[in-house]
Enzyme design. Structure first.
Site, short mmCIF file in Angstrom:
data_model
loop_
_atom_site.label_atom_id
_atom_site.label_comp_id
_atom_site.label_asym_id
_atom_site.label_seq_id
_atom_site.Cartn_x
_atom_site.Cartn_y
_atom_site.Cartn_z
N GLU A 1 33.55 -26.08 33.96
CA GLU A 1 34.31 -26.03 32.58
C GLU A 1 35.48 -26.80 32.34
O GLU A 1 35.74 -27.50 31.28
CB GLU A 1 34.25 -24.69 32.08
N CYS B 1 24.02 -28.24 33.01
CA CYS B 1 25.00 -28.37 31.86
C CYS B 1 23.97 -28.51 30.61
O CYS B 1 23.31 -29.49 30.55
CB CYS B 1 25.63 -29.39 32.19
#
Ligand code: ZN
Length: 197
Positions: free
Chosen positions: A146, A103
C-alpha cells in the site's frame, strides 16, 4: 449515500504518480477515507473468492497519502478498516520472503513478489495521533504494497522481467501460472516504460 466509487486500474496514470501528504481532521480526507472503505466492501461483494485486505487512495484516483487496512484479514465478516495517514516505512528487516500478491488496480494478475519479512512503519491515525507499528509476514507485505501505491509503484514492478513470477486466478479460485509472453511481455498497460530493466 452515493454508489461506491470504482477502483481505477492500469494503465491509469494516477496509479503512477507520487501522492502528497495529508492532514488529519481535514473533512476532505475524512470523505476520501469513507469512500475507500465503501469501495473495499463493494469490490469484495463482487468477487467471490477474494478478500479486500487494504486500499490506497490513488486507487480511487486521489493522489493523497492515505491507506486503509483491514483489521482482521482472515475474516470476511469483519469489515472494519483502519485508516492510516502519511504512512512511511522506517525500516525493513528479516529475510526476503516470496508470496502471492494481487491488486485491485491490476485486475486478474497475481505475482509471486519478494518482500522483506518485517517492517516498521510510522503513520497518523484519523484523529492525528502518531503511531509506530511493527509488522511481519502478510501484514508487513500488505503495508509495503500500500505504501508503494503512494509512491506510484505497483507490485508488478518488483517482478519486472521475471517470467515465472506471474499468475492468474482460474474459475475455481486457484492460482495458476500465467503465460508471460502472451500476457505480460510488451504489455504497455502494465509497464508504460517497457517491461525490460
Ligand atoms: Zn494494490
Amino acid at each position: 449515500m452515493a454508489k461506491a466509487k470504482e477502483v481505477i486500474v492500469t494503465p491509469d496514470p494516477r496509479l503512477r504518480k507520487k501522492s502528497v501528504k495529508v492532514k488529519a481532521r481535514d473533512p476532505e480526507v475524512e470523505q476520501i477515507i469513507k469512500e475507500m472503505i465503501k469501495s473495499c466492501i463493494d469490490w469484495e461483494n463482487k468477487h467471490e473468492f477474494e478478500l479486500t485486505t487494504a486500499m490506497a487512495a490513488p486507487q480511487l484516483g486521489y493522489n493523497k497519502r492515505i491507506i486503509v487496512v483491514r483489521e482482521d484479514m482472515s475474516n470476511k465478516d469483519n469489515a472494519t478498516f483502519i485508516p492510516l495517514l502519511n504512512p512511511e516505512v522506517i525500516k525493513t528487516e528479516g529475510k526476503t520472503q516470496y508470496d502471492y500478491e494481487g491488486c485491485l488496480s491490476v485486475p486478474t494478475i497475481y505475482g509471486k513478489v519478494p518482500r522483506p519479512a518485517k517492517v516498521r512503519i510510522k503513520a497518523q491515525l484519523e484523529d492525528g495521533t502518531e503511531v509506530r507499528l511493527k509488522a511481519s509476514d502478510f501484514l508487513a507485505r500488505t503495508l509495503m504494497h500500500e505504501i508503494d501505491h503512494l509512491n506510484g509503484i505497483l507490485f508488478i514492478d518488483h517482478i519486472k522481467g521475471q517470467k515465472d513470477a506471474f499468475y492468474k486466478l482460474n474459475d475455481q479460485g486457484d492460482l495458476e501460472p500465467l503465460d508471460y509472453d502472451t500476457y505480460i511481455k510488451n504489455n504497455k498497460d502494465l509497464y508504460p516504460d517497457g517491461e525490460e530493466n
